[in-house]
Scaffold this motif. Structure first.
Motif, PDB file in Angstrom:
ATOM      1  N   THR A 165       5.977  30.571   4.827  1.00  0.00           N
ATOM      2  CA  THR A 165       7.318  30.010   4.691  1.00  0.00           C
ATOM      3  C   THR A 165       7.847  30.314   3.310  1.00  0.00           C
ATOM      4  N   ARG A 166       9.097  29.944   3.080  1.00  0.00           N
ATOM      5  CA  ARG A 166       9.718  30.254   1.813  1.00  0.00           C
ATOM      6  C   ARG A 166       9.007  29.519   0.682  1.00  0.00           C
ATOM      7  N   GLY A 167       8.801  30.302  -0.406  1.00  0.00           N
ATOM      8  CA  GLY A 167       8.097  29.769  -1.559  1.00  0.00           C
ATOM      9  C   GLY A 167       6.904  30.644  -1.918  1.00  0.00           C
TER      10      GLY A 167
ATOM     11  N   ARG B  26       7.923  34.419  -1.180  1.00  0.00           N
ATOM     12  CA  ARG B  26       8.879  34.757  -0.103  1.00  0.00           C
ATOM     13  C   ARG B  26      10.243  34.209  -0.510  1.00  0.00           C
ATOM     14  N   ARG B  27      11.210  35.156  -0.583  1.00  0.00           N
ATOM     15  CA  ARG B  27      12.548  34.762  -1.024  1.00  0.00           C
ATOM     16  C   ARG B  27      13.374  34.134   0.094  1.00  0.00           C
ATOM     17  N   TYR B  28      13.186  34.583   1.274  1.00  0.00           N
ATOM     18  CA  TYR B  28      14.046  34.146   2.371  1.00  0.00           C
ATOM     19  C   TYR B  28      13.176  33.605   3.493  1.00  0.00           C
ATOM     20  N   GLY B  29      13.721  32.713   4.241  1.00  0.00           N
ATOM     21  CA  GLY B  29      13.036  32.167   5.389  1.00  0.00           C
ATOM     22  C   GLY B  29      13.092  30.649   5.382  1.00  0.00           C
TER      23      GLY B  29
ATOM     24  N   THR C  10       7.107  43.045   3.340  1.00  0.00           N
ATOM     25  CA  THR C  10       8.511  43.375   3.607  1.00  0.00           C
ATOM     26  C   THR C  10       9.269  43.426   2.294  1.00  0.00           C
ATOM     27  N   PRO C  11       9.900  44.599   2.007  1.00  0.00           N
ATOM     28  CA  PRO C  11      10.670  44.667   0.756  1.00  0.00           C
ATOM     29  C   PRO C  11      11.824  43.664   0.772  1.00  0.00           C
ATOM     30  N   VAL C  12      12.267  43.277  -0.347  1.00  0.00           N
ATOM     31  CA  VAL C  12      13.364  42.332  -0.570  1.00  0.00           C
ATOM     32  C   VAL C  12      12.951  40.927  -0.192  1.00  0.00           C
TER      33      VAL C  12
ATOM     34  N   LYS D  75       6.111  21.823  -1.409  1.00  0.00           N
ATOM     35  CA  LYS D  75       7.465  22.183  -1.787  1.00  0.00           C
ATOM     36  C   LYS D  75       7.536  23.539  -2.454  1.00  0.00           C
ATOM     37  N   HIS D  76       6.549  23.844  -3.288  1.00  0.00           N
ATOM     38  CA  HIS D  76       6.589  25.088  -4.049  1.00  0.00           C
ATOM     39  C   HIS D  76       5.561  26.105  -3.554  1.00  0.00           C
ATOM     40  N   VAL D  77       4.380  25.648  -3.286  1.00  0.00           N
ATOM     41  CA  VAL D  77       3.335  26.531  -2.794  1.00  0.00           C
ATOM     42  C   VAL D  77       3.026  26.109  -1.370  1.00  0.00           C
TER      43      VAL D  77
END
Length: 743
Positions: A54-56, A35-38, A71-73, A47-49
């Motif tokens: 959530t983001r990551g 997930r790029r955004y959020g 969701t695209p993008v 932190k990463h996974v």
């Protein structure tokens, strides 16, 4: 117009979103979503996974076999190959994300997460970073999130047949300093690492071993397994021999020395530890320790003819023979046998060196073996164990017990004997030495089966002459000293033997004269002397008795009369002649009559008289069965019929009892041998005999008629029966009187 345009744009955007957000995961792949955004996850451990959206990188993965919408993008998907663990391998898992480990552990504890295929369950279940205690089994594929886990392929642990695997734990609690082994925990042969750690498993050497001929899914990050394939790389001082199963051959027992256990009692007089039950021949050392087993030499031994998978860190096994052993005292090359220290025995008697060989046969009972090892092995409880095929303990026993006994005995004997006495006492020396060795062995509970002592020979051959001269000289002196005494003893023995023989002969003669009379005794002794005369070879067995039986009775009577006259001339009174019964004369009768009966016709056949004392009575024999054959029994009826002028023929006459004696003169059976009857003019009285011939041919039977109350022989007749193989009628007796033969 604007509304239409907006709708078109909205429709175009929706179409693009639908097409761009559609995700199909290819086969043999797994989809990793990012997930790029959020917002970020509030827990800093993720932190990463993250376990949620959530983001990551999302801990959850997309699996093949369906259509997924994202969701695209906002989301991106990465397709990675699924993890395959080949057969014969295991997968060691490293977690990139998770909670920090506690308690100074280097392995993350087990979390139920579908073999690491459910990353979300791993993170939310408290999964820890680093190497995981749980492994992946081989021969399977796993849909693992490779951004969360890394799988390292390692070979399974294999223990070759006939060997064992030793286990050294890298993780776990620290064992107390007074313990040589980590606490035993049931963990499926070290394949369940979490059970080992949760059960209180401790670092270091483990009591449990891995049996040979099997594969094990053991986490190499938790346990180090030492096998024959990697023993050279270990730092334990082990060799291939330590990792072999301990095989006890037939005829042996294995004495066990435990390297761990309770300290022996200080007041114990026996150096052998008592038996502890339940450990299955030391295969379960933790049971041995839990039941109070002591370290050191054990009372319980291992049976022969079996192999034992034992921990060489825990036990040492010394094989002791329980079969029959033969120990030899003789010259031998260097060897590792039990009698290697026993050489040829040399004894010095009066300056002469005599060599002799000796052998002792013995058997060590199984229950005695631990005591012998305890006293003569010097075995410590330090170092490594395993099979110690060392003959040194028994060799020390043989040398210190049997060798010392033999040396001490010969030292005693040679100091009190001369050479001649020593050599002449060989049997006593052999017996005393055997008793000495038997007693020495019995003191240790060992069975003595036999002692064999060889002959004494001088070590220097030149001494044989001196030894022989000395021996002859001493024997000459001994003979001179004992000769007169032996001669007097021989004379005395002869005197006593002569007296005893005279008493025996006098007693025998007196007894015969009292029972039989002087005249009959003299006659019997004369006949006995005659029986030793040599006779012609054609008379059967070749003695005088057969010769007399071959003579006619009148000739024998004349011979006896001459003997009586000879003895009368020498002063022996004749015995009174017994008179014959009334009406019986001494002339020869015309003969008996045979009658064959029982068939369609009868044939009367004559039997010849050998001799008789009367012509007024006749013997009549009747054959009651037809056609005699070999091994077939036929019946004969014998009757004594007085003549019309005989006193026995009167109706009221006194008829005495007659004794009949039946004898076969050929290979046959004639029964009964004797019988009693009364003479009868009507033939009402008779005796039935059975005759069985043993082979075909002419057979002869003799019947003698004796007056019972005086013993006077009245008549004797013989007859011949021809026995045929076929069983057809034949001549049952000769139709004429053949020449006389026999007596």
């Amino acid at each position: 117009m604007l509304t239409v345009v907006a709708l078109v744009i909205l429709f175009a955007v929706a179409a693009w979103v639908g097409l761009a957000g559609r995700v199909v995961v290819p086969a043999d792949r797994v989809g990793i979503v990012s997930r790029r955004y959020g917002r970020t996850h509030p827990d800093s451990a993720f932190k990463h996974v993250t376990p949620t959206g959530t983001r990551g990188v999302d801990a959850r993965t997309l699996l093949p076999g369906g259509v997924h919408w994202l969701t695209p993008v906002v989301h991106s998907v990465e397709f990675v190959p699924r993890v395959h663990v080949p057969t014969g391998m295991i997968g060691v898992v490293h977690a990139f994300e998770g909670r920090p480990r506690t308690d100074r552990r280097t392995l993350g504890h087990h979390v139920e997460c579908d073999h690491f295929q459910d990353g979300q369950a791993f993170l939310l279940g408290g999964g820890e970073q680093g190497v995981q205690v749980t492994t992946l089994a081989g021969g399977q594929s796993y849909y693992v999130n490779t951004r969360l886990f890394r799988v390292e392929i390692r070979p399974r642990t294999f223990v070759p047949p006939g060997t064992i695997g030793l286990v050294h734990a890298k993780e776990g609690a620290v064992r107390p300093p007074d313990q040589r082994f980590g606490r035993h925990v049931e963990c499926c042969d070290f394949q369940d690492g979490q059970a080992f750690l949760s059960g209180g498993g401790e670092q270091g050497r483990q009591l449990g071993i891995l049996s040979g001929g099997a594969y094990y899914d053991i986490n190499p990050e938790l346990f180090e397994v030492i096998t024959v394939d990697n023993v050279a790389a270990s730092r334990e001082g082990l060799t291939d021999a330590h990792l072999q199963e301990i095989a006890i051959a037939d005829g042996y027992t294995g004495v066990v020395v435990t390297l761990d256990g309770a300290e022996p009692h200080t007041d114990a007089t026996d150096a052998v530890a008592p038996a502890v039950w339940g450990h299955r021949g030391f295969r379960l050392p933790w049971v041995f320790l839990a039941n109070g087993g002591q370290q050191g030499i054990q009372e319980e031994t291992l049976s022969g003819g079996a192999a034992y998978a034992l921990n060489p860190w825990f036990v040492r096994v010394i094989p002791v023979p329980t079969r029959m052993l033969i120990l030899m005292w003789h010259d031998k090359p260097e060897s590792d046998t039990y009698d290697a220290d026993l050489g040829r025995i040399t004894v010095n008697v009066q300056g002469f060196d005599l060599a002799v060989t000796l052998s002792q046969t013995l058997r060590i009972p199984r229950g005695v073996a631990p005591s012998l090892v305890s006293q003569f092995s010097g075995t410590s409880t330090s170092g490594l164990g395993g099979l110690m095929d060392d003959p040194a303990p028994l060799r020390r026993f043989v040398t210190r017990v049997l060798g010392v006994s033999v040396t001490g005995y010969f030292a005693e004997v040679t100091s009190t004997h001369s050479v001649v006495e020593f050599l002449g006492s060989y049997q006593d020396i052999r017996r005393e030495l055997a008793e000495r060795l038997t007693h020495a062995l019995e003191n240790w509970g060992v069975e003595a089966l036999g002692t064999s002592l060889g002959s004494f020979t001088p070590k220097d051959p030149s001494l044989l002459g001196s030894l022989k001269e000395k021996f002859i000289e001493e024997m000459r002196d001994e003979n001179l000293r004992l000769g007169p005494r032996d001669a007097r003893l021989d004379d005395l023995i002869d005197v006593y033997r002569s007296r005893a023989e005279a008493r025996r002969a006098t007693l025998e003669l007196t007894t015969e004269a009292r029972l039989l009379g002087r005249d009959d005794t003299a006659l019997i002794r004369m006949v006995r002397e005659l029986s030793d005369f040599e006779v012609p070879d054609h008379i059967r067995t070749g003695d005088i008795a057969d010769y007399v039986r071959a003579l006619p009775m009148t000739t024998v009577q004349d011979l006896l009369t001459r003997i009586r006259e000879l003895h009368r001339d020498r002063g022996i009174a004749p015995a009174p002649r017994r008179s014959l019964p009334p009406g019986i004369s001494g002339s020869d009768p015309p003969g008996g009559v045979w009658q064959a009966a029982g068939g369609a016709s009868s044939v009367t056949l004559h039997a010849r008289d050998v001799w008789s004392s009367t012509s007024h009575c006749h013997v009549r024999l009747t054959l009651l069965d037809d056609f005699p054959t070999p091994e077939t029994t036929v019946r004969l009826l014998l009757r004594v019929i007085p003549g019309p002028d005989h006193p026995w023929a009167a109706p009221q006459g006194d008829r005495p009892r007659l004794l009949l004696v039946a004898v076969p003169l050929t290979p046959a059976t004639l029964e009964p041998a004797t019988a009693l009857l009364h003479p009868s003019p009507q033939g009402a009285h008779g005796v039935e005999f059975t005759f069985t011939a043993h082979h075909p041919g002419v057979h002869v039977a003799r019947f003698t008629v004796v007056l019972e109350h005086t013993g006077t022989v009245l008549q004797q007749v013989e007859t011949e029966l021809e026995i045929l193989d076929s069983g057809h009628p034949g001549d049952l007796a000769a139709p004429h009187a053949p020449p006389l033969r026999g007596r």
